[in-house]
Design a protein around this motif. Sequence first.
Motif, PDB file in Angstrom:
ATOM      1  N   ASP A  32      39.152  48.514  49.931  1.00 44.35           N
ATOM      2  CA  ASP A  32      39.936  49.469  49.241  1.00 44.35           C
ATOM      3  C   ASP A  32      39.420  49.432  47.757  1.00 44.35           C
ATOM      4  OD1 ASP A  32      41.681  51.517  48.494  1.00 44.35           O
ATOM      5  OD2 ASP A  32      43.563  50.244  48.641  1.00 44.35           O
ATOM      6  N   ASP A  34      38.697  51.124  43.923  1.00 46.55           N
ATOM      7  CA  ASP A  34      39.416  51.718  43.160  1.00 46.55           C
ATOM      8  C   ASP A  34      38.654  53.178  42.831  1.00 46.55           C
ATOM      9  OD1 ASP A  34      37.419  50.865  41.204  1.00 46.55           O
ATOM     10  OD2 ASP A  34      38.636  49.968  40.061  1.00 46.55           O
ATOM     11  N   LEU A  36      37.216  55.347  45.026  1.00 48.30           N
ATOM     12  CA  LEU A  36      37.171  56.427  46.233  1.00 48.30           C
ATOM     13  C   LEU A  36      38.761  56.599  46.617  1.00 48.30           C
ATOM     14  CD1 LEU A  36      34.013  55.207  48.210  1.00 48.30           C
ATOM     15  CD2 LEU A  36      34.329  57.344  46.869  1.00 48.30           C
ATOM     16  N   ASP A  37      39.041  57.328  47.474  1.00 45.35           N
ATOM     17  CA  ASP A  37      40.109  57.630  48.165  1.00 45.35           C
ATOM     18  C   ASP A  37      40.029  57.178  49.535  1.00 45.35           C
ATOM     19  OD1 ASP A  37      41.578  58.849  46.006  1.00 45.35           O
ATOM     20  OD2 ASP A  37      41.016  60.832  46.471  1.00 45.35           O
ATOM     21  N   GLY A  38      40.459  56.079  49.874  1.00 46.45           N
ATOM     22  CA  GLY A  38      40.578  55.614  51.387  1.00 46.45           C
ATOM     23  C   GLY A  38      39.697  54.397  51.153  1.00 46.45           C
ATOM     24  N   HIS A 116      40.803  47.280  45.327  1.00 42.83           N
ATOM     25  CA  HIS A 116      42.302  47.025  45.295  1.00 42.83           C
ATOM     26  C   HIS A 116      42.611  46.097  46.429  1.00 42.83           C
ATOM     27  CE1 HIS A 116      43.501  50.132  42.856  1.00 42.83           C
ATOM     28  NE2 HIS A 116      42.697  51.139  43.395  1.00 42.83           N
ATOM     29  N   ARG A 129      43.382  56.350  57.128  1.00 44.15           N
ATOM     30  CA  ARG A 129      43.199  55.482  55.783  1.00 44.15           C
ATOM     31  C   ARG A 129      41.577  55.845  55.318  1.00 44.15           C
ATOM     32  NH1 ARG A 129      47.011  51.650  55.241  1.00 44.15           N
ATOM     33  NH2 ARG A 129      48.590  51.655  57.055  1.00 44.15           N
ATOM     34  N   SER A 131      38.070  58.532  54.630  1.00 44.35           N
ATOM     35  CA  SER A 131      37.749  59.805  54.620  1.00 44.35           C
ATOM     36  C   SER A 131      37.113  60.357  55.906  1.00 44.35           C
ATOM     37  CB  SER A 131      36.545  60.181  53.662  1.00 44.35           C
ATOM     38  OG  SER A 131      35.260  59.393  53.905  1.00 44.35           O
ATOM     39  N   GLN A 134      33.573  58.410  56.353  1.00 44.63           N
ATOM     40  CA  GLN A 134      33.718  57.030  56.564  1.00 44.63           C
ATOM     41  C   GLN A 134      34.366  56.689  57.972  1.00 44.63           C
ATOM     42  OE1 GLN A 134      32.750  54.845  54.149  1.00 44.63           O
ATOM     43  NE2 GLN A 134      32.231  56.029  52.552  1.00 44.63           N
TER      44      GLN A 134
END
Length: 159
Positions: A32, A34, A36-38, A116, A129, A131, A134
Amino acid sequence: MRDPRLLAKPPACRLGCLILLRNPAGHVLLVDPDFLDGLILPGGAALPNEPPHLAAARHLHAQTGLHRRPTQLLAVDFTPADRYLERLNLVFDGGIVTDGEAALITVPPQRRSRLHGARFTHPVEFAARMSPAQNARVHQALANLGRALPLLTHGQRAA
């Protein structure tokens, strides 16, 4: 003979070196970040002239503490330039992580790792969870298990 024009201005393309690891239940190890989203596969960019399988192993160890030396290629994903340079992402088969190895996964502090955390995720959860790109990359790599290509370095199987 080397053509100096080929080395004068190399193409601007990043080589992403990713690794697919699964637990005995078939869940995939994702990190996870920090930035990127997801969630994404563990891995990162190769250094200049670094063999991609060694770059994947280096990033995996830095991000999770796990040791792997992948030699099988599961997927190649070209991403055109957007907010980053164009990139070619290679997904390597990292095999199965035993329960004992999973218990030893350690993600460095976020200020150093930019992560994270890391967790095993069931493939049915990917769409929620990750993109879409991905998600598609990981599903294709999973579909290619058992049909992987060997990695060659200068025409020889990588060790």
